[in-house]
Write an enzyme that holds these catalytic residues in place. Structure first.
Site, mmCIF file in Angstrom:
data_model
loop_
_atom_site.group_PDB
_atom_site.id
_atom_site.type_symbol
_atom_site.label_atom_id
_atom_site.label_comp_id
_atom_site.label_asym_id
_atom_site.label_seq_id
_atom_site.Cartn_x
_atom_site.Cartn_y
_atom_site.Cartn_z
ATOM 1 C CB SER A 66 -8.703 2.386 5.177
ATOM 2 O OG SER A 66 -8.974 3.768 5.242
ATOM 3 C CB SER A 77 -7.264 4.755 2.287
ATOM 4 O OG SER A 77 -6.755 3.998 3.369
ATOM 5 C CE LYS A 126 -3.930 2.161 2.357
ATOM 6 N NZ LYS A 126 -4.947 2.040 3.429
#
Length: 474
Positions: free
Chosen positions: A180, A156, A81
């Site tokens: 997220s 996210s 990520k």
């Protein structure tokens, strides 16, 4: 390939690891299969960013072909990520301020995956600074949903979820402050696990005593893979406080749901409006658990939702202002921040000590109330999102069922009860709605019940395997 007919890019991480260890397949074959899939799918989705040179990746994989596995992720292609620093790999946080930044060291999450044998192929896309549950930023653009390219993949960890759903990676790390992990898992028909806060420690930088809202966690297409990555990520970091004991999660997935008591919180008595069909899909997911012997009970809202929201927005803004407030004094940097990040910082800088303390008191009272609930229930269930995957051009949903959202993140309020007090929560896919869009629900446990929640999720997965329904051809 040594084994004809095996679609390596569609296999789970644990299965790939087993076959690599047995020399049935080689890391170079696994890498080639995933790079082929990335070449075909990623241009339309933008899930993986900062992709490394394919020839270099193939050379690294080939170097591992005849080497004994040095960890459970040996030779597996992993995209990290883009909120996690990776040594030597462009890391942007989705921000133009760091568009060309290359870290000199790994964050802890990356270091642990690297030590377990992963080959880092690139990063997964995220909103700028992780703010907002829709993965778009001015550096790479928006991540699209593999099940409908006109829709959001959530955020996210939207890039991670989309990459998993599209079979570009076998496993992914994510992070979760305000859903997220859970929101993109629901939007992309995969699993996302937010562990008990502290089980996956953070890095020893900045504040590590008060910043207790966000955590890293695993994302995957099956529960066994979640357990595999959780075992890699979890474990004490002696440089930060509040560590928690770990467990052999992959060995603890056998359970029986008969007699388990599960409380259905629904939309929190109407406090969390949900678009049509979402609650019905979650009830269908609950029925899967009931069919296996679990006892489902509707329960009323256990705490005032508005107090939870007040505490959440206060503490979140307080932490954002503490971490990024200095950017306000540098106009050139401030002007490059997204409006939502500027709003968070300004809200936080305007807080008083009394307001922060009051928010912490609310948080404490909710934790105590939740502990009493878990004396009666083995798990609680809520939707993982309040809206269906929405048009990718939107910044965020402005209303739900005619009710206007007064902030950029109010439409994800359903995740706040978990995040505020650090409970473990597993996002379970519930199938597809009338428009063939995915949705999911949260299976929530008491503090420290990570193994039990994963085991319950395994029962659900074996009965459903929703992630086995692949996105339409791209």
């Amino acid at each position: 390939m040594k084994e004809a007919g095996v679609e390596l890019a569609g296999m789970g991480a644990a299965e790939l690891a087993r076959r690599i260890a047995l020399r049935d397949i080689a890391p170079s074959e696994v890498m080639a299969a995933h790079l082929t899939r990335i070449e075909a799918a990623n241009p339309a989705i933008t899930a993986i960013v900062s992709l490394r040179d394919p020839d270099t990746l193939m050379a690294e994989a080939q170097a591992l072909d005849d080497v004994a596995p040095r960890g459970v992720l040996h030779g597996l292609p992993i995209a990290v990520k883009d909120l996690v620093a990776v040594q030597g790999l462009r890391t942007t946080w989705g921000s133009p301020l760091f568009a060309d930044f290359v870290p000199g060291a790994d964050d802890l999450v990356a270091a642990r995956m690297r030590a377990a044998g992963a080959i880092f192929i690139g990063k997964t896309n995220t909103p700028e600074w992780g703010h907002g549950s829709h993965s778009f930023n001015p550096v790479f653009g928006a991540t699209r949903n593999p099940y409908d390219l006109t829709r959001s993949a959530g955020g996210s960890s939207g890039g991670a979820a989309a990459a998993l759903a599209a079979r570009m990676v076998p496993l992914a790390d994510g992070s979760d402050m305000m859903g997220s992990l859970r929101n993109p898992a629901a939007f992309c028909n995969i699993y996302g696990f937010r562990p008990t806060w502290g089980l996956v420690p953070g890095d020893a930088m900045g504040d590590s005593f008060m910043a207790t809202l966000a955590t890293e966690g695993p994302m995957a297409r099956n529960i066994e893979d979640l357990a595999l990555l959780l075992a890699v990520l979890a474990g004490e970091n002696p440089e930060v406080p509040f560590g928690r004991p770990t467990a052999p999660y992959g060995d603890l997935l056998q359970t029986d749901l008969r007699g388990k008591r599960i409380g259905w919180l629904g939309d929190w008595g109407g406090a969390y409006p949900c678009e049509s069909g979402i609650l019905d899909m979650c009830r269908a997911g609950l029925q899967v658990l009931a069919d296996q012997g679990a006892q489902i009970e509707d329960i009323p809202p256990p705490f005032p939702a508005e107090q939870l929201w007040q505490a959440w927005t206060t503490l979140r803004a307080f932490l954002n202002a503490g971490a990024k407030g200095g950017l306000r004094d540098t106009p050139a940097s401030w002007d490059k921040l997204k409006p939502e990040t500027q709003w968070e910082i300004e809200q936080g800088l305007g807080l008083t000590a009394a307001e922060v303390h009051a928010a912490s008191v609310i948080r404490s009272r909710w934790y105590a109330r939740a502990a009493k609930l878990f004396r009666r229930f083995d798990a609680l269930v809520m939707p993982a999102a309040q809206v269906w995957p929405f048009p990718v051009e939107w910044r965020w949903p402005q209303q739900i069922n005619g009710q206007m959202m007064d902030t950029y993140h109010r439409w994800m309020e359903v995740v706040v009860p978990v995040s505020l007090i650090g409970l473990p929560a597993l996002a379970l896919p519930c199938g597809f709605g009338p428009d063939r869009l995915p949705m999911g629900m949260q299976l929530i446990g008491r503090t420290g019940s990570d193994a039990e929640i994963l085991a319950m999720g395994q029962c659900y997965h074996l009965a459903t395997d929703w992630p086995g329904r692949r996105p339409p051809p791209l």
